[in-house]
Design an enzyme around this catalytic site. Sequence first.
Site: not given
Length: 632
Positions: A385, A492, A515
């Site tokens: 990434i 989360e 997310h």
Amino acid sequence: MTETVTKNFVIDFDSTFTSVEALDVLGTISLKSHPEKNERLKRIAEVTDLAMGGELSFRESLNQRLQILDAKKEHLPILIAMLNKLVSKSFKRNKTFLKEHADHVYILSNGFKEFIFPIVEKYGIKEENVHANTFVFDENDNIVGFDEDNILSQSKGKPAKIEALKLEGEIHVIGDGYNDYEIRKEGKANRFYAFTENVSRENVVKNADHVAPSLDEILYHNKMEGALSYPKNRIKVLLLENIHEKGVKIVKEEGYQIEIYPAGIDEDELCEKIKDVSILGIRSKTMVTKKVLEHANRLMAVGAFCIGTNQIDLAECTKRGVAVFNAPFSNTRSVVELAISEMIMLIRNLPDKIFSMHQGKWDKSANGSFEIRGKKLGIVGYGNIGKQLSVLAEALGMNVYYYDLDERLALGNATKCKSLKELLTKVDVVSLHVDGRKSNANVIGKKEFGYMKDGVIFMNLSRGHVVDIKELKKNIESGKIAGTAVDVFPEEPLSNAHEFVSELRGLPNVILTPHIGGSTLEAQENIAEFVPTKIIDYINTGTTTNSVNFPNLTLPILQDAHRFIHVHHNQPGVLAKITNTLAKHDINVMGQYLKTNDTVGYVITDINKDYNKEAIADLRKIDGTIRFRVLY
């Protein structure tokens, strides 16, 4: 000595040997330019279903379909070409079995021999073993009917035909329709398999002796050698967190049992659900802990439908011989595009301006708004990434700096920094793209925020635990950080039904996203194709390419051999014991492959199919063995 019983396999053609109803396909050909095409095709399908479900006599359904079709002899070669491509997958892969047992394999169909035999002869099925109807043509080669004297054109024609054949030995019928079950119902067969690879009819399944999602399952059930070495419908797959439908489809097509759950589940619930699961599919919320794995008695593989695997106890999986696969590249582009878009929004102060507009405030001002061209971007973590972000950011005119613990080659004009401190003191925008290893916990804390410039843009689209949230909040409130984007959080919600709780809510010029860095349809579809394919390849062949925790081995296709797969603790002498065991049983080794990592050894041995089966028990007893299985 026990006498071997001859087994005759009587196989239906439509939706069994092929994945479709041939007359339905013929309709798409013959009615291609017909003004009532759609209405007629719909009616053909309806009549077919009524007949297959036992709600309409076969002769009546056949008459109705032929009248609707308006077909000619010239359409049959086109139909045959299409059906050749639509042979059911499990019949394709078991072509060898069909050829080797050609004397006892029969096609029994209410379809038509003119198109059936050209398909099945390629699989070694003899013409005299193909029993079906035949067309009647007029002088212009129009299909105008069928041979009404043929017993298969009549109701209960299949049981009557079996009786007339007087087959010696057991008769095992394989089919998807009620008329196939009638053979068993009338006492003319020993067993009826409801074949569900292509279609599952409730009133057929409920009457079956055995429900078979593939030919492999039937061969396994009869202790006969097929292309695959296990009954697929006994492999249970648990898919959590709303896995993309493409992944579900791939798994279903393999014939596995599937349980789907839309959200993540907690540790105790997973401990209960995983007891009889062979393959587990998760995303980022479900934690696969040591406690969970202690309850996973049958688990062979875990698929992480995401990039990260920090939610999985990889060390414990490895110790237990559970292979883990993820999708390290599939959502890279989606994360990078989100990072670029949020970077532009933050440097233009758009979150606050958007909020003000919704409050009715018109704040047309250039204060606090800048272009990203010419700004310095600092990328922490220069993996897949980070590298792609580097390329796109440079194309937008940014000056890119990066820091990574590992040696990474710079792309384009990116500049490598010798330390995290060096990067943080130089750049205008900080973007985190580090992995989830435990040592990365709070890698950005009070000291690191202190190194940053005033007015910096800060972004975390990597892992929730890598940033000290309390310190981040302080630096946002003080104004040192001018804009913030966070997509991942230390804690989360398990599902969309749970509240998101964070100290970062309500702060100025802050973008909080749930997310979703990799949550685009393109990324989820790519992941959903990549992960199941790797797991299925591992189950079917033993190949571990792209496994996160197993030694990576790419294996050749198994041909005319059996494959022993031996996973063991990485300790001295195991390979020697395997070799000695094979020698003890005079086993001819055709190929052997070995690879180890710090924890386990992975030995693959391809052997001649003629061997003493006692060797299997001896190989399982070798000290250090974690898991042993055989592929045929």
